[in-house]
Design a protein around this motif. Structure first.
Motif, PDB file in Angstrom:
ATOM      1  N   LEU A   1    -134.163  54.308-107.888  1.00  0.00           N
ATOM      2  CA  LEU A   1    -132.786  53.971-107.530  1.00  0.00           C
ATOM      3  C   LEU A   1    -131.922  55.215-107.700  1.00  0.00           C
ATOM      4  O   LEU A   1    -131.928  55.833-108.771  1.00  0.00           O
ATOM      5  CB  LEU A   1    -132.254  52.853-108.440  1.00  0.00           C
ATOM      6  N   GLN A   2    -131.208  55.590-106.656  1.00  0.00           N
ATOM      7  CA  GLN A   2    -130.356  56.780-106.686  1.00  0.00           C
ATOM      8  C   GLN A   2    -128.916  56.380-106.389  1.00  0.00           C
ATOM      9  O   GLN A   2    -128.594  56.028-105.247  1.00  0.00           O
ATOM     10  CB  GLN A   2    -130.836  57.822-105.664  1.00  0.00           C
ATOM     11  N   GLY A   3    -128.078  56.418-107.417  1.00  0.00           N
ATOM     12  CA  GLY A   3    -126.665  56.115-107.226  1.00  0.00           C
ATOM     13  C   GLY A   3    -126.397  54.722-106.699  1.00  0.00           C
ATOM     14  O   GLY A   3    -125.391  54.482-106.031  1.00  0.00           O
TER      15      GLY A   3
ATOM     16  N   VAL B   1    -114.389  43.628-107.234  1.00  0.00           N
ATOM     17  CA  VAL B   1    -115.235  43.451-108.426  1.00  0.00           C
ATOM     18  C   VAL B   1    -116.480  44.321-108.309  1.00  0.00           C
ATOM     19  O   VAL B   1    -117.201  44.260-107.309  1.00  0.00           O
ATOM     20  CB  VAL B   1    -115.644  41.976-108.595  1.00  0.00           C
ATOM     21  N   THR B   2    -116.732  45.135-109.322  1.00  0.00           N
ATOM     22  CA  THR B   2    -117.934  45.961-109.353  1.00  0.00           C
ATOM     23  C   THR B   2    -118.999  45.247-110.172  1.00  0.00           C
ATOM     24  O   THR B   2    -118.866  45.109-111.395  1.00  0.00           O
ATOM     25  CB  THR B   2    -117.645  47.346-109.959  1.00  0.00           C
ATOM     26  N   ALA B   3    -120.057  44.776-109.506  1.00  0.00           N
ATOM     27  CA  ALA B   3    -121.131  44.054-110.188  1.00  0.00           C
ATOM     28  C   ALA B   3    -122.134  45.015-110.824  1.00  0.00           C
ATOM     29  O   ALA B   3    -122.696  44.739-111.880  1.00  0.00           O
ATOM     30  CB  ALA B   3    -121.847  43.122-109.219  1.00  0.00           C
ATOM     31  N   VAL B   4    -122.355  46.159-110.153  1.00  0.00           N
ATOM     32  CA  VAL B   4    -123.223  47.216-110.691  1.00  0.00           C
ATOM     33  C   VAL B   4    -122.569  48.550-110.385  1.00  0.00           C
ATOM     34  O   VAL B   4    -122.309  48.859-109.220  1.00  0.00           O
ATOM     35  CB  VAL B   4    -124.641  47.172-110.069  1.00  0.00           C
ATOM     36  N   LYS B   5    -122.263  49.318-111.429  1.00  0.00           N
ATOM     37  CA  LYS B   5    -121.692  50.652-111.241  1.00  0.00           C
ATOM     38  C   LYS B   5    -122.801  51.605-110.791  1.00  0.00           C
ATOM     39  O   LYS B   5    -123.987  51.366-111.074  1.00  0.00           O
ATOM     40  CB  LYS B   5    -121.061  51.136-112.547  1.00  0.00           C
ATOM     41  N   PRO B   6    -122.450  52.702-110.095  1.00  0.00           N
ATOM     42  CA  PRO B   6    -123.485  53.616-109.607  1.00  0.00           C
ATOM     43  C   PRO B   6    -124.432  54.054-110.727  1.00  0.00           C
ATOM     44  O   PRO B   6    -123.989  54.514-111.784  1.00  0.00           O
ATOM     45  CB  PRO B   6    -122.676  54.807-109.073  1.00  0.00           C
ATOM     46  N   LEU B   7    -125.735  53.872-110.504  1.00  0.00           N
ATOM     47  CA  LEU B   7    -126.701  54.237-111.548  1.00  0.00           C
ATOM     48  C   LEU B   7    -127.973  54.798-110.928  1.00  0.00           C
ATOM     49  O   LEU B   7    -128.291  54.546-109.768  1.00  0.00           O
ATOM     50  CB  LEU B   7    -127.014  53.026-112.450  1.00  0.00           C
ATOM     51  N   ASP B   8    -128.682  55.574-111.730  1.00  0.00           N
ATOM     52  CA  ASP B   8    -129.984  56.137-111.361  1.00  0.00           C
ATOM     53  C   ASP B   8    -131.040  55.543-112.283  1.00  0.00           C
ATOM     54  O   ASP B   8    -130.824  55.435-113.496  1.00  0.00           O
ATOM     55  CB  ASP B   8    -129.989  57.661-111.505  1.00  0.00           C
ATOM     56  N   LEU B   9    -132.183  55.175-111.705  1.00  0.00           N
ATOM     57  CA  LEU B   9    -133.264  54.606-112.503  1.00  0.00           C
ATOM     58  C   LEU B   9    -134.576  54.828-111.774  1.00  0.00           C
ATOM     59  O   LEU B   9    -134.669  54.621-110.569  1.00  0.00           O
ATOM     60  CB  LEU B   9    -133.029  53.100-112.722  1.00  0.00           C
ATOM     61  N   ILE B  10    -135.588  55.275-112.530  1.00  0.00           N
ATOM     62  CA  ILE B  10    -136.941  55.410-111.981  1.00  0.00           C
ATOM     63  C   ILE B  10    -137.855  54.440-112.718  1.00  0.00           C
ATOM     64  O   ILE B  10    -137.943  54.465-113.944  1.00  0.00           O
ATOM     65  CB  ILE B  10    -137.474  56.851-112.130  1.00  0.00           C
TER      66      ILE B  10
END
Length: 353
Positions: free
Chosen positions: A11-13, A21-30
């Protein structure tokens, strides 16, 4: 079923908004292929929305999502080769177990005979050989859950997703089912993303736990690391029972610090924290009780509960109310008894205020 190594999920940004409403803020995850990663957090933290974005049931508002190196950001759920096991099982009540498991294959164009053969093999994989002719209503809750897992597995997905899969089961069945899911994941080399709000469930099944709070990642790491080295009080208290108290770092030498907890001094890893006030997490199992007048923290037993294998105490101290788990249940302390509270440094953690 063929043994294979699951696909990496990257997941990139990635972010999700519903209007303002922001349910998920920008995030990075491998999420490494062949591992089980749990998204853990309270209701409304964004974990289920994140899972649904991986599944393709929600479209990301921004960012990119890769499965097995392929950009699937704009692909529909049916084009992603992922399978999801829901909290409600969602079995067809009028269909046999075998037809339930084969349904996805037949819907995708597989011949009925081939679909049933693969469904039989998958039922054997989840320990339900010979159950194919039964209806879901003839099965226990745990067996229905296995059918739901088999229905997802038969499609041989790159990624298997679980959304609170055990919340409808009683405590004992939950324990055995989480062990079965973990054993199956390891045996088949699956990539699994698992959503729960149950800490013990997350600790039991995960290679990596992603603790979420307020639509973002609070901390990610192995179960042992998050339990022993949480970054803050929120993660500490979400990863099991914890007492949060105030302390002070009085001195630093190398990677160790002298931490004052009222009259008690402990040597703990300073973890990059400066001199001055600090939050301190005390695990209940790090507390032991001694007779009054010994070196340690003076306390009074406010409440004691016999739990069979151990005693649970609430202790009134100058640091506040402390919750303790003591395994010397044969030497139970009476309510009102004066005690000395001893702290084992390996269960005491300095965290950022």
């Amino acid at each position: 079923m063929t043994n294979k190594t699951g696909a990496e999920v990257r997941l990139q940004g990635i972010a999700k908004r519903y209007g303002q409403v922001t349910a998920v803020k920008p995030l990075d995850l491998i999420i490494e292929g062949g591992t089980l990663v749990t998204l853990l957090g309270p209701s409304g933290c964004g974990k289920t929305t994140l899972l649904r974005m991986i599944a393709g049931l929600e479209q990301a508002s921004e960012g990119k999502l890769f499965i097995g190196g392929k950009d699937v950001t704009l692909l529909s759920a049916g084009e992603r080769n992922v399978s999801m096991v829901f909290q409600s099982y969602a079995l067809f009540p009028h269909m046999s177990v075998l037809d339930n498991v084969a349904y996805g294959l037949i819907s995708s164009g597989a011949a009925k005979r081939d679909a049933h053969a693969r469904a039989e093999l998958t039922l054997e994989t989840v320990g339900l050989k010979g159950f194919g002719r039964r209806l879901p209503s003839e099965l226990s809750g745990g067996q229905q859950q296995r059918v739901a897992v088999a229905r997802a597995l038969v499609l041989e997905p790159d990624v298997l997703l679980f959304d609170e899969p055990l919340s409808n089961l009683d405590a004992r069945l939950r324990r055995s089912m989480r062990e079965e899911i973990r054993a199956l994941q390891q045996r088949l080399g699956l990539t699994v993303v698992y959503v729960t709000h149950d800490q013990s469930e997350a600790l039991a099944v995960s290679d990596t736990i992603v603790v979420m709070r307020n639509a973002e990642i609070a901390q990610a790491g192995s179960p042992a690391r998050l339990y022993a080295m949480p970054d803050n009080v929120f993660v500490a208290t979400f990863m099991g029972e914890a007492n949060a108290v105030k302390g002070r770092i009085e001195a630093i030498s190398g990677d160790q610090a002298t931490v004052a907890l009222d009259e008690v001094r402990l040597t703990l890893p300073h973890r990059g924290l400066p001199l001055g006030p600090v939050d301190v997490v005390i695990r209940p199992e790090a507390i032991s009780l001694d007779d009054p007048g010994q070196a340690g923290l003076a306390g009074t037993v406010a409440r004691g509960t016999y739990m069979g294998s151990h005693m649970e105490y609430h202790l009134a101290t100058s640091l506040g109310d402390l919750f303790a788990i003591c395994h010397d249940r044969l030497a139970a302390r009476e309510v009102g008894a004066k005690v000395t509270v001893r702290l084992a440094p390996e269960g005491v953690i300095a965290v950022r205020p």
